[in-house]
Design a protein around this motif. Structure first.
Motif, PDB file in Angstrom:
ATOM      1  N   GLU A 116      -8.716  17.189   8.382  1.00 47.06           N
ATOM      2  CA  GLU A 116      -7.918  16.995   9.593  1.00 47.06           C
ATOM      3  C   GLU A 116      -6.518  17.574   9.458  1.00 47.06           C
ATOM      4  OE1 GLU A 116      -7.596  15.242  13.538  1.00 47.06           O
ATOM      5  OE2 GLU A 116      -9.298  14.992  12.180  1.00 47.06           O
ATOM      6  N   SER A 117      -5.881  17.386   8.304  1.00 48.15           N
ATOM      7  CA  SER A 117      -4.491  17.816   8.139  1.00 48.15           C
ATOM      8  C   SER A 117      -4.354  19.328   8.070  1.00 48.15           C
ATOM      9  CB  SER A 117      -3.903  17.198   6.870  1.00 48.15           C
ATOM     10  OG  SER A 117      -4.593  17.642   5.717  1.00 48.15           O
ATOM     11  N   ILE A 118      -5.465  20.037   7.843  1.00 45.01           N
ATOM     12  CA  ILE A 118      -5.415  21.494   7.754  1.00 45.01           C
ATOM     13  C   ILE A 118      -5.983  22.154   9.004  1.00 45.01           C
ATOM     14  CG2 ILE A 118      -6.330  23.490   6.499  1.00 45.01           C
ATOM     15  CD1 ILE A 118      -6.154  21.871   3.962  1.00 45.01           C
ATOM     16  N   ILE A 137      -8.999   9.016  11.479  1.00 41.89           N
ATOM     17  CA  ILE A 137      -7.642   9.450  11.175  1.00 41.89           C
ATOM     18  C   ILE A 137      -6.766   8.248  10.804  1.00 41.89           C
ATOM     19  CG2 ILE A 137      -7.854  11.432  12.706  1.00 41.89           C
ATOM     20  CD1 ILE A 137      -5.993   9.946  14.681  1.00 41.89           C
ATOM     21  N   CYS A 138      -5.676   8.536  10.137  1.00 33.63           N
ATOM     22  CA  CYS A 138      -4.731   7.475   9.755  1.00 33.63           C
ATOM     23  C   CYS A 138      -3.992   6.963  10.988  1.00 33.63           C
ATOM     24  CB  CYS A 138      -3.715   8.006   8.742  1.00 33.63           C
ATOM     25  SG  CYS A 138      -4.436   8.484   7.159  1.00 33.63           S
ATOM     26  N   CYS A 207      -5.527  19.298   0.451  1.00 34.33           N
ATOM     27  CA  CYS A 207      -5.437  18.065   1.225  1.00 34.33           C
ATOM     28  C   CYS A 207      -6.198  16.997   0.456  1.00 34.33           C
ATOM     29  CB  CYS A 207      -5.986  18.234   2.637  1.00 34.33           C
ATOM     30  SG  CYS A 207      -7.747  18.630   2.702  1.00 34.33           S
ATOM     31  N   SER A 209      -8.340  12.766   0.604  1.00 33.92           N
ATOM     32  CA  SER A 209      -8.962  11.678   1.351  1.00 33.92           C
ATOM     33  C   SER A 209      -9.103  10.480   0.429  1.00 33.92           C
ATOM     34  CB  SER A 209     -10.332  12.083   1.905  1.00 33.92           C
ATOM     35  OG  SER A 209     -11.264  12.293   0.849  1.00 33.92           O
ATOM     36  N   PHE A 233      -5.788  12.874   4.557  1.00 37.03           N
ATOM     37  CA  PHE A 233      -4.323  12.950   4.554  1.00 37.03           C
ATOM     38  C   PHE A 233      -3.874  14.303   3.997  1.00 37.03           C
ATOM     39  CE2 PHE A 233      -5.791  10.472   0.869  1.00 37.03           C
ATOM     40  CZ  PHE A 233      -5.400  11.317  -0.173  1.00 37.03           C
ATOM     41  N   GLU A 234      -2.623  14.640   4.251  1.00 38.34           N
ATOM     42  CA  GLU A 234      -2.089  15.913   3.788  1.00 38.34           C
ATOM     43  C   GLU A 234      -1.537  15.787   2.382  1.00 38.34           C
ATOM     44  OE1 GLU A 234       1.065  17.157   6.309  1.00 38.34           O
ATOM     45  OE2 GLU A 234       2.385  15.478   5.833  1.00 38.34           O
ATOM     46  N   SER A 235      -1.438  16.928   1.711  1.00 40.13           N
ATOM     47  CA  SER A 235      -0.882  17.006   0.369  1.00 40.13           C
ATOM     48  C   SER A 235       0.203  18.074   0.345  1.00 40.13           C
ATOM     49  CB  SER A 235      -1.967  17.361  -0.658  1.00 40.13           C
ATOM     50  OG  SER A 235      -2.990  16.391  -0.676  1.00 40.13           O
ATOM     51  N   GLY A 245       2.331  13.033  -1.622  1.00 39.15           N
ATOM     52  CA  GLY A 245       1.898  12.791  -0.258  1.00 39.15           C
ATOM     53  C   GLY A 245       2.136  11.358   0.165  1.00 39.15           C
ATOM     54  N   PHE A 247       0.643   8.527   3.420  1.00 39.51           N
ATOM     55  CA  PHE A 247      -0.177   8.305   4.599  1.00 39.51           C
ATOM     56  C   PHE A 247      -0.145   6.821   4.947  1.00 39.51           C
ATOM     57  CE2 PHE A 247      -2.913   8.081   0.887  1.00 39.51           C
ATOM     58  CZ  PHE A 247      -3.707   6.963   1.101  1.00 39.51           C
TER      59      PHE A 247
END
Length: 328
Positions: A116-118, A137-138, A207, A209, A233-235, A245, A247
């Motif tokens: 999702e984050s990418i 999603i968060c 990224c 999870s 989540f993003e990294s 990161g 989240f």
């Protein structure tokens, strides 16, 4: 004769007056009260606005009032007894259900993608883990609280609330038309750092999870949903050897025994893709502050990209798995 007419008129007026009082008796009186927010439990909170729900314990009706900023304001409401719930009204990722009742009013998030984050939600079918959990999603950060047995009269307000987070409930009796609510963090903040990542400079994207998390929360009790879901989540890379990161999550339902698998995904400059799996259950379950969990992972060996055209080069659609143990 004139005196009889005057007497008759007076009797009609008196009867009309009595009828008016009886009608007033059958309709609830309304009063103006002030809703105030005390941010002692969340001094750094900065929502754009707040919403407050008044659930009548007498007829089951609900009224919602919205306020800009963090101070509150005045509302007109019928005298009676209510249960009250509040939270910030500027969320984007949180969806709501059961809002017609105080005991069922809950928040949850939509389904999403591991990446999702990418890629956003367009790549929702792509995943490499075998947990079988839904990916959602968060949530956004939320602040809120509740108050029960809120008795609103024309001469004052009494209610039960928790003025200090994680403390006992207290009963408030206010001779002024004011109810003070004490919002606190409803959402957990998870941060992480991955240290000593070899060959990190060759990673073009990354990224992560985490599995085994709660999908929802009932706001009045802060009770978490029982289903286990995976959150993407993003990294962020420093380009040398460290990944960090942050989240948000509704939290970890401690009644669930599913492991918290923490996966990091890497795209390497030669087109190869790798993911590394860590079991962070101990760090999550034994965190001293359940609202603020920090995860630490040490030592990942990313492969160097193939640059001379020789050797085995995985397909760009083929993920290479690496299971890693965490050394504490």
């Amino acid at each position: 004769m004139k005196s009889k007419i005057v007497s008759l008129i007076c009797m009609v007026i008196a009867l009309a007056s009595c009828e008016h009082k009886e009608l007033c008796y059958h309709h609830p009186h309304t009063t103006t009260i002030r809703v105030e927010f005390d941010w002692t439990n969340a001094p750094e909170a900065s929502p754009e606005g707040m919403c407050v729900f008044f659930y009548s314990t007498e007829d089951g009706s609900v009224q919602r009032f919205d306020f800009s900023g963090t101070t509150g304001g005045e509302i007109d409401i019928a005298v009676g007894t209510y249960n009250v719930l509040c939270y910030n009204n500027d969320t984007e990722g949180v969806l709501f259900t059961g809002t017609d009742a105080f005991d069922t009013h809950a928040g949850y998030t939509r389904e999403g993608s591991i990446f999702e984050s990418i890629y956003g939600s367009a790549n929702s079918s792509a995943r490499v883990d075998d947990s079988g959990e839904r990916v959602v999603i968060c949530p956004d950060m939320m602040w809120g609280c509740s108050a029960s047995t809120v008795n609103i009269t024309e001469s004052g307000i009494s209610y039960v609330c928790i003025p200090v987070q994680d403390k006992d409930k207290v009963e408030v009796n206010n001779t002024e038309q004011v109810i003070t609510l004490y919002p606190a963090e409803l959402i957990c903040t998870y941060t992480y750092e991955v240290l000593n990542v070899n060959n990190l400079s060759y990673a073009t994207q990354m990224c992560g999870s985490i599995a085994g998390m709660a999908p929802s929360m009932i706001f009045s009790t802060e009770e978490l949903g029982e289903e286990c879901v995976t959150l993407p989540f993003e990294s962020v890379s420093d380009g040398v050897s460290k990944i960090t990161g942050k989240f948000y999550t509704f939290g970890n339902n401690e009644s669930n025994s599913e492991p918290h698998k923490f996966i990091l995904y890497f795209w390497i400059s030669d087109g190869s893709k790798y993911y590394y799996t860590f079991d962070v259950s101990e760090q999550v379950d034994q965190a001293p502050d359940k609202r603020h969990v920090h995860i630490v992972i040490d030592n990942i060996d990313l492969p160097q990209p193939i640059t001379n055209g020789s050797g085995f080069k995985p397909s760009v659609d083929e993920w290479q798995s690496q299971e890693e143990d965490i050394v504490m």
